[in-house]
Design a protein around this motif. Structure first.
Motif, PDB file in Angstrom:
ATOM      1  N   GLY A  58       0.817  -1.210   0.000  1.00 14.92           N
ATOM      2  CA  GLY A  58       0.000   0.000   0.000  1.00 14.92           C
ATOM      3  C   GLY A  58       0.848   1.255   0.000  1.00 14.92           C
ATOM      4  N   HIS A  59       1.927   1.250   0.776  1.00  6.05           N
ATOM      5  CA  HIS A  59       2.844   2.396   0.791  1.00  6.05           C
ATOM      6  C   HIS A  59       3.551   2.539  -0.556  1.00  6.05           C
ATOM      7  CE1 HIS A  59       2.589   4.005   4.812  1.00  6.05           C
ATOM      8  NE2 HIS A  59       2.679   2.801   5.337  1.00  6.05           N
ATOM      9  N   GLN A  60       3.927   1.422  -1.156  1.00  5.04           N
ATOM     10  CA  GLN A  60       4.627   1.472  -2.439  1.00  5.04           C
ATOM     11  C   GLN A  60       3.732   2.012  -3.556  1.00  5.04           C
ATOM     12  OE1 GLN A  60       6.008  -2.583  -2.692  1.00  5.04           O
ATOM     13  NE2 GLN A  60       7.910  -2.125  -1.591  1.00  5.04           N
ATOM     14  N   LEU A  61       2.450   1.777  -3.424  1.00  2.21           N
ATOM     15  CA  LEU A  61       1.499   2.273  -4.416  1.00  2.21           C
ATOM     16  C   LEU A  61       1.508   3.802  -4.488  1.00  2.21           C
ATOM     17  CD1 LEU A  61      -0.450   0.825  -6.310  1.00  2.21           C
ATOM     18  CD2 LEU A  61      -2.225   1.145  -4.593  1.00  2.21           C
ATOM     19  N   ARG A  62       1.882   4.418  -3.397  1.00  2.00           N
ATOM     20  CA  ARG A  62       1.949   5.886  -3.349  1.00  2.00           C
ATOM     21  C   ARG A  62       2.883   6.436  -4.423  1.00  2.00           C
ATOM     22  NH1 ARG A  62       4.639  10.217  -1.255  1.00  2.00           N
ATOM     23  NH2 ARG A  62       3.358  11.847  -0.312  1.00  2.00           N
ATOM     24  N   GLU A  63       3.975   5.731  -4.679  1.00  3.45           N
ATOM     25  CA  GLU A  63       4.922   6.186  -5.700  1.00  3.45           C
ATOM     26  C   GLU A  63       4.254   6.271  -7.070  1.00  3.45           C
ATOM     27  OE1 GLU A  63       7.989   7.433  -5.141  1.00  3.45           O
ATOM     28  OE2 GLU A  63       7.357   7.187  -3.051  1.00  3.45           O
ATOM     29  N   GLN A  64       3.420   5.284  -7.400  1.00  3.22           N
ATOM     30  CA  GLN A  64       2.683   5.318  -8.665  1.00  3.22           C
ATOM     31  C   GLN A  64       1.683   6.471  -8.680  1.00  3.22           C
ATOM     32  OE1 GLN A  64       1.625   0.915  -8.519  1.00  3.22           O
ATOM     33  NE2 GLN A  64       1.624   1.333 -10.714  1.00  3.22           N
ATOM     34  N   ALA A  65       1.093   6.753  -7.543  1.00  2.00           N
ATOM     35  CA  ALA A  65       0.067   7.790  -7.454  1.00  2.00           C
ATOM     36  C   ALA A  65       0.648   9.192  -7.659  1.00  2.00           C
ATOM     37  CB  ALA A  65      -0.641   7.711  -6.106  1.00  2.00           C
ATOM     38  N   LEU A  66       1.940   9.359  -7.461  1.00  2.00           N
ATOM     39  CA  LEU A  66       2.553  10.680  -7.610  1.00  2.00           C
ATOM     40  C   LEU A  66       2.403  11.248  -9.019  1.00  2.00           C
ATOM     41  CD1 LEU A  66       5.816  10.200  -5.513  1.00  2.00           C
ATOM     42  CD2 LEU A  66       3.831  11.647  -4.951  1.00  2.00           C
ATOM     43  N   ARG A  67       2.182  10.393 -10.002  1.00  2.00           N
ATOM     44  CA  ARG A  67       2.023  10.865 -11.382  1.00  2.00           C
ATOM     45  C   ARG A  67       0.625  11.411 -11.657  1.00  2.00           C
ATOM     46  NH1 ARG A  67      -1.080   7.229 -13.883  1.00  2.00           N
ATOM     47  NH2 ARG A  67      -1.068   5.110 -13.105  1.00  2.00           N
ATOM     48  N   ILE A  68      -0.327  11.143 -10.770  1.00  2.00           N
ATOM     49  CA  ILE A  68      -1.713  11.514 -11.035  1.00  2.00           C
ATOM     50  C   ILE A  68      -1.958  13.022 -11.004  1.00  2.00           C
ATOM     51  CG2 ILE A  68      -4.094  11.280 -10.192  1.00  2.00           C
ATOM     52  CD1 ILE A  68      -3.426   8.344  -9.570  1.00  2.00           C
ATOM     53  N   PRO A  69      -1.558  13.764  -9.966  1.00  2.00           N
ATOM     54  CA  PRO A  69      -1.847  15.209  -9.968  1.00  2.00           C
ATOM     55  C   PRO A  69      -1.330  15.962 -11.199  1.00  2.00           C
ATOM     56  CG  PRO A  69      -1.261  14.513  -7.766  1.00  2.00           C
ATOM     57  CD  PRO A  69      -0.984  13.337  -8.676  1.00  2.00           C
ATOM     58  N   PRO A  70      -0.079  15.732 -11.642  1.00  3.06           N
ATOM     59  CA  PRO A  70       0.357  16.450 -12.845  1.00  3.06           C
ATOM     60  C   PRO A  70      -0.416  16.022 -14.101  1.00  3.06           C
ATOM     61  CG  PRO A  70       2.244  15.460 -11.723  1.00  3.06           C
ATOM     62  CD  PRO A  70       1.026  14.998 -11.023  1.00  3.06           C
ATOM     63  N   THR A  71      -0.811  14.751 -14.162  1.00  4.50           N
ATOM     64  CA  THR A  71      -1.586  14.270 -15.298  1.00  4.50           C
ATOM     65  C   THR A  71      -2.958  14.929 -15.324  1.00  4.50           C
ATOM     66  OG1 THR A  71      -0.425  12.155 -15.223  1.00  4.50           O
ATOM     67  CG2 THR A  71      -2.498  12.202 -16.446  1.00  4.50           C
ATOM     68  N   VAL A  72      -3.578  15.045 -14.161  1.00  2.00           N
ATOM     69  CA  VAL A  72      -4.880  15.705 -14.062  1.00  2.00           C
ATOM     70  C   VAL A  72      -4.740  17.183 -14.427  1.00  2.00           C
ATOM     71  CG1 VAL A  72      -6.702  16.418 -12.460  1.00  2.00           C
ATOM     72  CG2 VAL A  72      -5.850  14.069 -12.417  1.00  2.00           C
ATOM     73  N   ALA A  73      -3.719  17.835 -13.918  1.00  2.00           N
ATOM     74  CA  ALA A  73      -3.489  19.250 -14.227  1.00  2.00           C
ATOM     75  C   ALA A  73      -3.352  19.461 -15.730  1.00  2.00           C
ATOM     76  CB  ALA A  73      -2.243  19.757 -13.497  1.00  2.00           C
ATOM     77  N   CYS A  74      -2.626  18.595 -16.380  1.00  2.00           N
ATOM     78  CA  CYS A  74      -2.449  18.686 -17.830  1.00  2.00           C
ATOM     79  C   CYS A  74      -3.787  18.473 -18.544  1.00  2.00           C
ATOM     80  CB  CYS A  74      -1.421  17.659 -18.289  1.00  2.00           C
ATOM     81  SG  CYS A  74      -1.063  17.735 -20.052  1.00  2.00           S
ATOM     82  N   ALA A  75      -4.544  17.474 -18.113  1.00  2.00           N
ATOM     83  CA  ALA A  75      -5.820  17.155 -18.755  1.00  2.00           C
ATOM     84  C   ALA A  75      -6.823  18.297 -18.631  1.00  2.00           C
ATOM     85  CB  ALA A  75      -6.403  15.881 -18.150  1.00  2.00           C
ATOM     86  N   ILE A  76      -6.822  18.987 -17.511  1.00  2.00           N
ATOM     87  CA  ILE A  76      -7.788  20.072 -17.318  1.00  2.00           C
ATOM     88  C   ILE A  76      -7.179  21.438 -17.647  1.00  2.00           C
ATOM     89  CG2 ILE A  76      -9.128  18.764 -15.645  1.00  2.00           C
ATOM     90  CD1 ILE A  76      -7.946  20.497 -13.429  1.00  2.00           C
ATOM     91  N   GLN A  77      -5.945  21.417 -18.154  1.00  2.00           N
ATOM     92  CA  GLN A  77      -5.251  22.609 -18.616  1.00  2.00           C
ATOM     93  C   GLN A  77      -5.142  23.672 -17.520  1.00  2.00           C
ATOM     94  OE1 GLN A  77      -6.942  23.816 -22.401  1.00  2.00           O
ATOM     95  NE2 GLN A  77      -7.211  21.676 -22.985  1.00  2.00           N
ATOM     96  N   CYS A  78      -4.709  23.199 -16.352  1.00  2.00           N
ATOM     97  CA  CYS A  78      -4.475  24.087 -15.209  1.00  2.00           C
ATOM     98  C   CYS A  78      -3.097  23.814 -14.640  1.00  2.00           C
ATOM     99  CB  CYS A  78      -5.493  23.817 -14.097  1.00  2.00           C
ATOM    100  SG  CYS A  78      -7.108  24.512 -14.367  1.00  2.00           S
ATOM    101  N   GLU A  79      -2.520  24.835 -14.085  1.00  2.00           N
ATOM    102  CA  GLU A  79      -1.279  24.668 -13.337  1.00  2.00           C
ATOM    103  C   GLU A  79      -1.643  24.107 -11.964  1.00  2.00           C
ATOM    104  OE1 GLU A  79       1.830  25.287 -14.466  1.00  2.00           O
ATOM    105  OE2 GLU A  79       1.001  25.866 -16.420  1.00  2.00           O
ATOM    106  N   LEU A  80      -0.672  23.435 -11.318  1.00  2.00           N
ATOM    107  CA  LEU A  80      -0.947  22.864  -9.998  1.00  2.00           C
ATOM    108  C   LEU A  80      -1.381  23.929  -8.994  1.00  2.00           C
ATOM    109  CD1 LEU A  80       1.836  20.128  -9.710  1.00  2.00           C
ATOM    110  CD2 LEU A  80      -0.617  19.791 -10.073  1.00  2.00           C
ATOM    111  N   HIS A  81      -0.809  25.139  -9.065  1.00  2.00           N
ATOM    112  CA  HIS A  81      -1.218  26.201  -8.129  1.00  2.00           C
ATOM    113  C   HIS A  81      -2.667  26.634  -8.380  1.00  2.00           C
ATOM    114  CE1 HIS A  81      -0.104  28.944 -11.445  1.00  2.00           C
ATOM    115  NE2 HIS A  81      -0.923  29.797 -10.864  1.00  2.00           N
ATOM    116  N   GLU A  82      -3.119  26.580  -9.644  1.00  2.00           N
ATOM    117  CA  GLU A  82      -4.511  26.918  -9.940  1.00  2.00           C
ATOM    118  C   GLU A  82      -5.460  25.863  -9.368  1.00  2.00           C
ATOM    119  OE1 GLU A  82      -4.629  29.160 -14.160  1.00  2.00           O
ATOM    120  OE2 GLU A  82      -3.727  27.156 -14.220  1.00  2.00           O
ATOM    121  N   ILE A  83      -5.047  24.622  -9.452  1.00  2.00           N
ATOM    122  CA  ILE A  83      -5.845  23.541  -8.874  1.00  2.00           C
ATOM    123  C   ILE A  83      -5.916  23.716  -7.365  1.00  2.00           C
ATOM    124  CG2 ILE A  83      -5.919  21.048  -8.433  1.00  2.00           C
ATOM    125  CD1 ILE A  83      -4.812  20.654 -11.259  1.00  2.00           C
TER     126      ILE A  83
END
Length: 164
Positions: free
Chosen positions: A120-145
């Motif tokens: 479960g802890h190791q899965l966190r490493e895979q999850a780190l890619r999600i916020p930047p991917t979401v930001a790109c998909a919704i065309q927002c910078e992380l600070h805007e999110i």
């Protein structure tokens, strides 16, 4: 009815038909956006073997410091606004997948403590890619999110206060 933050009576009366249009409903905008967001997350979470609600549980568990610090099921439910009837089956599936453990509290048998396993802890490493991917998909910078998320938190608190 005039309110400090709402439309005046005259404005409400003049535009009453407009205010009832679906596209003018805040509730529908939030609902349909939530559905679209969940749909966006689905392919991101599938390689991790998680559903969106399971991902939310893991996010809360990953916040626990120090690692290995268990959280009670009731605290988890409170944090996620989920009742035990919804949360328990979700936790059972995560446990069956080997991502969490559930243990009765030695000091109080009524309490069940939940914590991520090593997997479960190791899965966190895979999850780190999600916020930047979401930001790109919704065309927002992380600070805007971050700003939007903060505004939605304030809205949620205002809604809860209005219901009290």
């Amino acid at each position: 009815m005039d309110t400090e933050h709402g439309p005046t009576s005259a404005a409400a009366n003049t535009a009453s038909a407009d205010w009832l249009a679906l596209d003018h409903q805040l509730c529908f905008a939030l609902y349909s956006t939530s559905l679209a967001m969940t749909k966006l997350y689905k392919p991101l979470l599938e390689p991790m073997g998680l559903t969106y609600p399971q991902y939310l549980v893991m996010l809360v568990l990953w916040e626990q410091k120090p690692e290995g610090n268990a959280l009670t099921v009731s605290a988890l439910g409170e944090r996620l606004n989920l009742d035990s009837g919804t949360l328990t089956p979700l936790l059972k599936r995560l446990e069956a997948a080997g991502l969490i453990t559930r243990q009765r509290d030695a000091g109080d048998e009524r309490r069940v403590r939940v914590q991520p396993t090593r997997a479960g802890h190791q899965l966190r490493e895979q999850a780190l890619r999600i916020p930047p991917t979401v930001a790109c998909a919704i065309q927002c910078e992380l600070h805007e999110i971050s700003q939007l998320t903060q505004r939605l938190r304030v809205l949620r608190e205002q809604l809860l206060q209005a219901q009290a």
